[in-house]
Design a protein around this motif. Structure first.
Motif, short mmCIF file in Angstrom:
data_model
loop_
_atom_site.label_atom_id
_atom_site.label_comp_id
_atom_site.label_asym_id
_atom_site.label_seq_id
_atom_site.Cartn_x
_atom_site.Cartn_y
_atom_site.Cartn_z
N GLY A 178 0.84 -1.21 0.00
CA GLY A 178 0.00 0.00 0.00
C GLY A 178 0.86 1.25 0.00
N LEU A 179 1.91 1.24 0.82
CA LEU A 179 2.82 2.39 0.86
C LEU A 179 3.53 2.59 -0.48
CD1 LEU A 179 4.44 1.98 4.38
CD2 LEU A 179 3.41 4.09 3.51
N LEU A 180 3.84 1.47 -1.16
CA LEU A 180 4.54 1.58 -2.45
C LEU A 180 3.60 2.05 -3.55
CD1 LEU A 180 6.70 -1.69 -2.39
CD2 LEU A 180 7.45 0.64 -1.93
N GLU A 181 2.28 1.89 -3.33
CA GLU A 181 1.31 2.22 -4.38
C GLU A 181 0.91 3.70 -4.34
OE1 GLU A 181 0.70 0.64 -6.87
OE2 GLU A 181 -1.37 0.75 -7.56
N ASP A 182 0.07 4.06 -3.39
CA ASP A 182 -0.35 5.47 -3.30
C ASP A 182 -1.08 5.70 -1.97
OD1 ASP A 182 -2.96 4.47 -3.65
OD2 ASP A 182 -2.91 4.85 -5.80
N ARG A 183 -1.38 6.96 -1.68
CA ARG A 183 -2.00 7.32 -0.39
C ARG A 183 -3.35 6.64 -0.19
NH1 ARG A 183 -1.28 12.67 2.36
NH2 ARG A 183 0.87 13.22 1.96
N ARG A 184 -4.15 6.57 -1.28
CA ARG A 184 -5.50 6.04 -1.15
C ARG A 184 -5.46 4.56 -0.76
NH1 ARG A 184 -9.04 3.54 -4.15
NH2 ARG A 184 -7.52 3.32 -5.81
N THR A 185 -4.60 3.80 -1.45
CA THR A 185 -4.49 2.36 -1.16
C THR A 185 -4.01 2.16 0.27
OG1 THR A 185 -3.83 2.09 -3.46
CG2 THR A 185 -3.47 0.20 -2.02
N PHE A 186 -3.02 2.96 0.67
CA PHE A 186 -2.46 2.82 2.01
C PHE A 186 -3.52 3.16 3.07
CE2 PHE A 186 0.25 4.81 5.44
CZ PHE A 186 0.69 3.59 5.95
N ALA A 187 -4.27 4.25 2.82
CA ALA A 187 -5.30 4.65 3.80
C ALA A 187 -6.36 3.55 3.92
CB ALA A 187 -5.94 5.97 3.38
N GLY A 188 -6.73 2.91 2.79
CA GLY A 188 -7.72 1.83 2.80
C GLY A 188 -7.23 0.67 3.67
N LEU A 189 -5.95 0.38 3.62
CA LEU A 189 -5.41 -0.74 4.42
C LEU A 189 -5.38 -0.39 5.91
CD1 LEU A 189 -2.55 -1.73 1.97
CD2 LEU A 189 -4.46 -3.20 2.60
N LEU A 190 -5.11 0.88 6.22
CA LEU A 190 -5.08 1.28 7.64
C LEU A 190 -6.49 1.28 8.24
CD1 LEU A 190 -2.52 4.23 7.94
CD2 LEU A 190 -2.18 1.80 8.35
N ASP A 191 -7.48 1.29 7.34
CA ASP A 191 -8.87 1.34 7.76
C ASP A 191 -9.47 -0.05 7.95
OD1 ASP A 191 -10.64 3.27 8.28
OD2 ASP A 191 -11.66 3.15 6.34
N TYR A 192 -8.66 -1.06 7.88
CA TYR A 192 -9.15 -2.44 7.82
C TYR A 192 -8.32 -3.29 8.78
CZ TYR A 192 -10.11 -7.05 5.84
OH TYR A 192 -10.48 -8.36 5.67
N HIS A 193 -8.94 -4.36 9.27
CA HIS A 193 -8.18 -5.31 10.08
C HIS A 193 -8.28 -6.67 9.42
CE1 HIS A 193 -6.84 -7.85 13.32
NE2 HIS A 193 -6.23 -6.78 13.79
N PRO A 194 -7.15 -7.38 9.24
CA PRO A 194 -7.16 -8.59 8.42
C PRO A 194 -8.10 -9.69 8.91
CG PRO A 194 -5.07 -8.35 9.57
CD PRO A 194 -5.81 -7.07 9.72
N GLU A 195 -8.52 -9.64 10.16
CA GLU A 195 -9.42 -10.70 10.62
C GLU A 195 -10.89 -10.31 10.43
OE1 GLU A 195 -7.15 -12.85 14.22
OE2 GLU A 195 -7.63 -10.75 14.46
N ALA A 196 -11.12 -9.08 9.93
CA ALA A 196 -12.48 -8.54 9.96
C ALA A 196 -13.46 -9.25 9.03
CB ALA A 196 -12.45 -7.06 9.64
N ASP A 197 -13.11 -9.42 7.76
CA ASP A 197 -14.13 -9.90 6.82
C ASP A 197 -13.45 -10.50 5.60
OD1 ASP A 197 -15.52 -9.55 4.39
OD2 ASP A 197 -15.93 -7.43 4.77
N GLY A 198 -13.62 -11.83 5.48
CA GLY A 198 -12.91 -12.61 4.48
C GLY A 198 -13.17 -12.18 3.05
N ASP A 199 -14.42 -11.76 2.73
CA ASP A 199 -14.73 -11.41 1.34
C ASP A 199 -13.93 -10.20 0.89
OD1 ASP A 199 -16.42 -13.46 1.23
OD2 ASP A 199 -18.24 -12.28 1.58
N ARG A 200 -13.90 -9.19 1.77
CA ARG A 200 -13.17 -7.98 1.40
C ARG A 200 -11.67 -8.27 1.30
NH1 ARG A 200 -12.67 -2.55 4.59
NH2 ARG A 200 -11.35 -1.52 3.06
N LEU A 201 -11.21 -9.23 2.11
CA LEU A 201 -9.77 -9.53 2.11
C LEU A 201 -9.31 -10.04 0.74
CD1 LEU A 201 -7.14 -9.62 3.65
CD2 LEU A 201 -7.73 -11.88 4.50
N LEU A 202 -10.14 -10.86 0.06
CA LEU A 202 -9.71 -11.36 -1.26
C LEU A 202 -9.53 -10.19 -2.23
CD1 LEU A 202 -8.93 -13.96 -2.78
CD2 LEU A 202 -11.28 -14.11 -3.59
N ASP A 203 -10.41 -9.18 -2.16
CA ASP A 203 -10.25 -8.00 -3.03
C ASP A 203 -9.00 -7.21 -2.68
OD1 ASP A 203 -12.53 -8.55 -4.41
OD2 ASP A 203 -13.82 -7.33 -3.11
#
Ligand code: GLY
Length: 354
Positions: A178-203
């Motif tokens: 995410g950091l290597l990509e751009d601010r938006r991608t990085f912010a999206g990852l900081l807004d999520y927790h990997p155990e939260a929801d399997g469907d979104r994790l595949l995306d």
């Protein structure tokens, strides 16, 4: 990149389609003692190719990614009649995909192989990009070749066998992408927790692997751009080896990378003006989810010494980093002196509340 990336939770179906397309003379499955028990039976009930394959098992754990286990794989292929047209399906984490890929790429001068990563860490990193190999003489990944798999079949279905620690360990590499990509991608990852929801994790996984795919396609053999993927790893490897050798309390690789990225973002801010708001949000996410790797100034010499032994350095008196001027703006081969690194450790301690 010649490797096909297939994102699906129907892994058995994807493997059967691949085998129909590749028409191998025989199919082998390489697994470790965990995936042989927990994953291969699930795959065998969903895939004719896996059900009919010859399975070879190696002992689990990175310490077994060694010459003896590699020789056992070669020996199995040799005595069971594998040919250059056989196909190897590696089912496991990075240890299995690294060593199974190397065994396949070298047996009979090269069999084809497919990776089925079963951990988040291998899905987002080791199974993609063609690095294969084993540890040798106490050095990690000392012997190996660049050899791309025919395909990586990436899913989240096996993550139910993983601990919270293993999920977070893999997520650190996603934060890096995410950091290597751009601010938006990085912010999206900081807004999520990997155990939260399997469907979104595949995306999220698809997007994250896409970052690595673009980098590897441009520089498979790591002459330049691919070094960006080392972000967090120079300081991270130092934390990892300090934890193992000095404290004798090993820490998971991804945790060391998460903490290492805090140090390297501090350096990025000091030397390249990396934005403070991103540094502070990242440090807060790491503190909350990964906890803190406790250090004091008495540890700095050992950490600096560990960094100077990193294989990314061409001289022992200067330390190479991949740093960022902003999210998505990488500056590879940034050479940093030890006084500046010590100052970054001081700021790391402040940010982590040490
Ligand atoms: N894990 C970093 C790379 O594949 O280059």
């Amino acid at each position: 990149m010649k490797q096909q990336l297939i994102f699906t939770n129907d892994v058995g179906g994807a493997l059967d389609r691949l085998v129909a397309e590749l028409r191998p003379s025989s199919v082998y499955v390489v697994a470790d003692s965990n995936t042989a028990r927990l994953v291969v039976p699930r795959l065998a009930s969903a895939s004719e190719a896996v059900a009919g394959a010859k399975t070879v098992e190696v002992a689990a754990g990175d310490t077994n990614k060694n010459l003896e286990s590699l020789a056992a794989l070669w020996s199995f292929f040799n005595t069971s009649g594998a040919t250059r047209s056989s196909l190897v399906i590696n089912v496991g984490g990075g240890m299995v995909t690294d060593m199974g890929g190397f065994a396949a790429a070298t047996f009979k001068r090269g069999m084809r192989f497919v990776n089925v990563p079963t951990t988040l860490l291998s899905a987002v990193d080791a199974s993609v990009g063609g690095k294969t190999g084993i540890n040798f003489n106490g050095c990690k990944n000392e012997v190996g070749v660049f050899a791309e798999s025919e395909a990586a079949v990436i899913s989240t279905v096996f993550f139910d066998t993983l601990s919270r620690e293993e999920m977070l360990s893999g997520y650190a590499e996603m934060l890096k992408h995410g950091l290597l990509e751009d601010r938006r991608t990085f912010a999206g990852l900081l807004d999520y927790h990997p155990e939260a929801d399997g469907d979104r994790l595949l995306d999220l996984l698809r997007a994250s692997v896409g970052v690595k795919e673009r980098i590897v396609s441009a520089d498979l053999h790591e002459h330049g751009l691919r070094k960006a993927l080392n972000l967090g790893h120079t300081a991270g490897h130092a934390f990892e080896s300090f934890a193992m050798t000095v404290r004798q309390l090993p820490v998971p690789h991804g945790y060391a990378v998460a903490w290492g990225m805090v140090v390297e973002l501090v350096l990025s801010k000091m030397l390249l003006g990396f934005p403070s708001d991103l540094l502070h949000s990242y440090a807060a996410y790491v503190r909350e989810n990964y906890g803190v790797f406790d250090i004091t100034c008495r540890d700095y010499p050992a950490l600096l010494s560990a960094m100077s032994h990193d294989k990314k350095n061409d001289r022992s008196d200067r330390i190479n980093f991949s740093l960022l001027a902003d999210a998505g703006d990488v500056r590879g081969d940034s050479v940093v002196d030890s006084e500046t690194i010590k100052a970054a450790f001081d700021i790391y301690c402040d940010l982590m509340g040490i």
